[in-house]
Design a protein around this motif. Structure first.
Motif, PDB file in Angstrom:
ATOM      1  N   GLU B   5       3.139  -2.790  -0.589  1.00 29.99           N
ATOM      2  CA  GLU B   5       3.923  -2.914   0.041  1.00 29.99           C
ATOM      3  C   GLU B   5       3.180  -4.198   1.558  1.00 29.99           C
ATOM      4  OE1 GLU B   5       5.038   1.641   1.610  1.00 29.99           O
ATOM      5  OE2 GLU B   5       4.456   0.438   3.046  1.00 29.99           O
ATOM      6  N   LYS B  57      -0.370  -3.442   2.435  1.00 30.71           N
ATOM      7  CA  LYS B  57      -0.623  -2.113   2.306  1.00 30.71           C
ATOM      8  C   LYS B  57      -0.997  -1.717   0.346  1.00 30.71           C
ATOM      9  CE  LYS B  57      -1.219   0.273   6.073  1.00 30.71           C
ATOM     10  NZ  LYS B  57      -3.144  -0.259   6.515  1.00 30.71           N
ATOM     11  N   PHE B  59      -0.571   1.722  -1.938  1.00 23.26           N
ATOM     12  CA  PHE B  59      -0.656   3.450  -2.520  1.00 23.26           C
ATOM     13  C   PHE B  59      -0.808   3.666  -3.566  1.00 23.26           C
ATOM     14  CE2 PHE B  59       1.389   1.777   1.677  1.00 23.26           C
ATOM     15  CZ  PHE B  59       0.401   3.041   2.592  1.00 23.26           C
ATOM     16  N   GLN B  63      -1.769   7.757  -1.521  1.00 23.44           N
ATOM     17  CA  GLN B  63      -2.871   7.520  -1.066  1.00 23.44           C
ATOM     18  C   GLN B  63      -3.198   5.671  -0.706  1.00 23.44           C
ATOM     19  OE1 GLN B  63      -6.851   8.931  -2.772  1.00 23.44           O
ATOM     20  NE2 GLN B  63      -8.415   8.049  -1.293  1.00 23.44           N
ATOM     21  N   ASP B  64      -3.460   6.252   0.897  1.00 23.60           N
ATOM     22  CA  ASP B  64      -3.982   4.227   0.715  1.00 23.60           C
ATOM     23  C   ASP B  64      -5.196   3.640   0.435  1.00 23.60           C
ATOM     24  OD1 ASP B  64      -4.301   1.730   2.072  1.00 23.60           O
ATOM     25  OD2 ASP B  64      -4.038   2.431   3.759  1.00 23.60           O
ATOM     26  N   THR B  66      -6.152   0.648  -0.021  1.00 18.34           N
ATOM     27  CA  THR B  66      -6.694  -0.400   0.310  1.00 18.34           C
ATOM     28  C   THR B  66      -7.800  -1.156   0.990  1.00 18.34           C
ATOM     29  OG1 THR B  66      -3.905  -0.261   1.536  1.00 18.34           O
ATOM     30  CG2 THR B  66      -5.301  -2.715   1.574  1.00 18.34           C
ATOM     31  N   SER B  67      -8.432  -0.270   1.144  1.00 13.74           N
ATOM     32  CA  SER B  67      -9.795  -0.239   1.711  1.00 13.74           C
ATOM     33  C   SER B  67     -10.949   0.151   0.254  1.00 13.74           C
ATOM     34  CB  SER B  67     -10.329  -0.360   3.199  1.00 13.74           C
ATOM     35  OG  SER B  67      -9.976   1.268   3.676  1.00 13.74           O
TER      36      SER B  67
END
Lengths: 338, 234
Positions: B5, B57, B59, B63-64, B66-67
């Motif tokens: 996204e 971001k 997913f 689940q995110d 990104t980090s």
């Protein structure tokens, strides 16, 4: 027991027999050379872990050897001479002022301190790649030798420490060489070893397979430093005198040349390099003295390095995967891009 | 399965990818097309976690991620087969494959999967002890695919698998990629040669200078005049 392990058991027995026979029948001069070959081999085999397998071209090995040499010297220095030499007394956590360390633990402690130094400087230095890493690790050699020159209260400065007890003999040396080769062989032929070689080949590809680059680089650097420290300790207790100057870039250069000449990233390479270059050195020594061209051997080392780099960059025992990538092959193999 | 996204990735101050959004549904082959420098590889690297996005971001299964580090993403079931294959040249074929399973712990399963890979790529079985750098280009690409599969991924990111390969080898490779999809692995495929990629993909995105220019079902994209003219040479 698996076959390679068995080979180490037999190799160990044969090595012991060989060392025993050598100590019985060879003269002192030849034994002296054999011990030096052993010590240099420990240094070169351990450098092979970082420079050969992990692909981190470090030039800092002399510094780790210096740390090991000074540490084991200070720990084992005889009490009565300590005052005369104005050497520091051991603090309580190292056994107190009346304590003298036995040889073996002192060597281990020297190695451990070298490892600790590797841990400290590794964290920033190993972030660098290629030549930047080499130059930064070389800077570390300058730092250590300068400290050894200036911290007179501990190291006696540029004049160095003499009257170090002679503990190193051919047995100790080859015992440690055996340990070094075995430990590094085990590391290299494990999942960990595959991971550090993968990092050497392609860091991004290794990373996306789940290998943490920093952790693995640091570990190989720290293990390499340990054995360098041990080699330094053995050296100090063999020559009975150490000076900061001996651990300068020149020592690093010699070890690196031995490694490259023998073949980086191979088990036998570093030892082959040490044996051939030291044999050459002692064979040519009479000639050098006769001709009074001191430094002639160093010149020969340097020329040999250039020659090897040009004609057999993978070293005496090294195998190059590039052999099949000659232009002729690319033409015949449809779409070979490798 | 994968949702990106508003992704923006910069090299220093220069943006390589700007505000890219895309979605990959489970069981599909989704392709990311575009010319050199369009931001395809950058997008894949961001999905894998090798590059950190400036904005946006990512997913994975809701689940995110990104980090998360690449290592953690591997454990979640994402595998990247990098551009230029990223073969470990001086290691053997088998060592390369075993490294693919690096983040897994069960030895028995790894050995079992290794045999499966050898069934899928018989040519790798013949050459298991060979130094990987001596393989031909097509074999190296198969090794890269096999190594990716050794991680048992649910989502595979393929970066230009056809690069530098002869047309015949490309066809063979794409048959294998379809086979991998049929085994239940979702695939995000980056390609410069749009024709082959659209041939097997269910859905496609076209990137241009870091932006999503077009997207849609492969069949629909193939028939668009613009795509024909620019990417299919027709």
């Amino acid at each position: 027991m698996k076959r390679p392990e068995l080979a180490f058991v037999w190799g160990g027995i044969l090595l012991f027999l060989g060392v025993f026979l050598a100590s019985q029948f060879l003269n002192r001069y030849l034994i002296h050379i054999l011990v030096l070959i052993g010590i240099y081999s420990i240094a070169t085999v351990s450098l092979n872990l970082t420079n050969g397998y992990a692909g981190l071209f470090s030039l800092g090995h002399a510094a780790f050897m210096a740390i090991g040499a000074y540490a084991s010297t200070l720990l084992t220095f005889p009490l009565p001479l300590r005052e005369a030499y104005e050497l520091p007394k051991l603090p309580w956590f190292l056994g107190g002022p009346d304590f003298v360390w036995p040889f073996f633990p002192a060597l281990c402690m020297g190695g451990a301190l070298a490892s600790f130094a590797a841990l400290l400087i590794g964290a920033p230095v190993l972030r660098l790649r290629g030549h930047y890493l080499s130059v930064a690790s070389l800077g570390f050699v300058v730092i250590v030798t300068t400290l050894a020159k200036t911290m007179k209260g501990i190291t006696r400065g540029p004049m160095g420490i003499s009257a170090i007890p002679l503990y190193t003999n051919i047995y100790w040396t080859y015992l440690w060489l055996f340990i070094t080769v075995y430990v590094i062989w085990r590391i290299v032929h494990s999942r960990f070893g595959r991971a550090i070689m993968a990092l050497r080949e392609d860091e991004t590809a290794a990373q996306v397979l789940g290998v943490y680059p920093m952790k693995y680089k640091l570990f190989s650097f720290v293990v390499g430093a340990f054995f360098a420290g041990v080699a330094g300790g053995l050296y100090a207790h063999f020559t009975k005198a150490i000076r900061p100057l001996e651990f300068s870039f020149f020592l690093t250069f010699q070890i690196v040349v031995m490694l490259i000449l023998g073949g980086m990233g191979t088990t036998a390479g570093p030892i082959v390099g040490v044996v051939s270059l030291l044999t050459l050195r002692y064979a040519l020594k009479p000639l050098e003295e006769h001709l009074k061209i001191y430094g002639m051997i160093e010149l020969i080392y340097a020329v040999l390095l250039i020659v090897v780099m040009l004609w057999k960059p993978e070293g005496i025992v090294g195998r190059s995967p590039g052999k099949k990538k000659r232009p002729t092959r690319v033409l015949e193999g449809g779409g070979s891009h490798g | 399965m994968l949702k990106v996204e508003g992704l923006t990735v910069k090299y220093g101050v220069i943006p390589a990818v700007v505000n890219v959004s895309l979605e990959v549904r489970e069981g599909q082959i989704v392709t990311l097309l575009g010319a050199n420098g369009a931001g395809k590889t950058t997008t894949l690297k961001a999905v894998m976690g090798v590059l950190r996005p400036a904005v946006g971001k990512i997913f994975y299964r809701g689940q995110d991620i990104t980090s998360l580090s690449p290592s953690l993403r591997v454990r979640l079931g994402i595998a990247l087969v990098p551009e230029g294959r990223g073969i470990f040249n001086r290691l053997t074929v088998e060592e390369n494959l075993l490294l693919g399973a690096y983040s897994r712990s069960s030895r028995e399963e790894i050995v079992k999967d290794l045999e499966e890979i050898y069934l899928l790529f018989p040519r790798l079985a013949e050459r298991r002890k060979q130094i990987a750098g001596t393989l031909s280009g097509g074999e190296q690409q198969m090794l890269a695919l096999g190594r990716g599969l050794m991680a048992r991924p649910q989502l595979m990111l393929l970066d230009e698998p056809s690069l530098g390969l002869a047309p015949l080898v490309v066809r063979e490779l794409y048959t294998l990629i379809e086979k991998i999809r049929d085994q239940g692995v979702t695939i995000l495929l980056v390609e410069q040669s749009a024709l082959v990629a659209l041939g097997i993909a269910d859905y496609a995105y076209v990137l241009e200078s870091g932006n999503v220019k077009l997207f849609g079902e492969s069949e629909v994209l193939k028939s668009l005049d613009e795509v024909k003219r620019v990417y299919l040479g027709g």
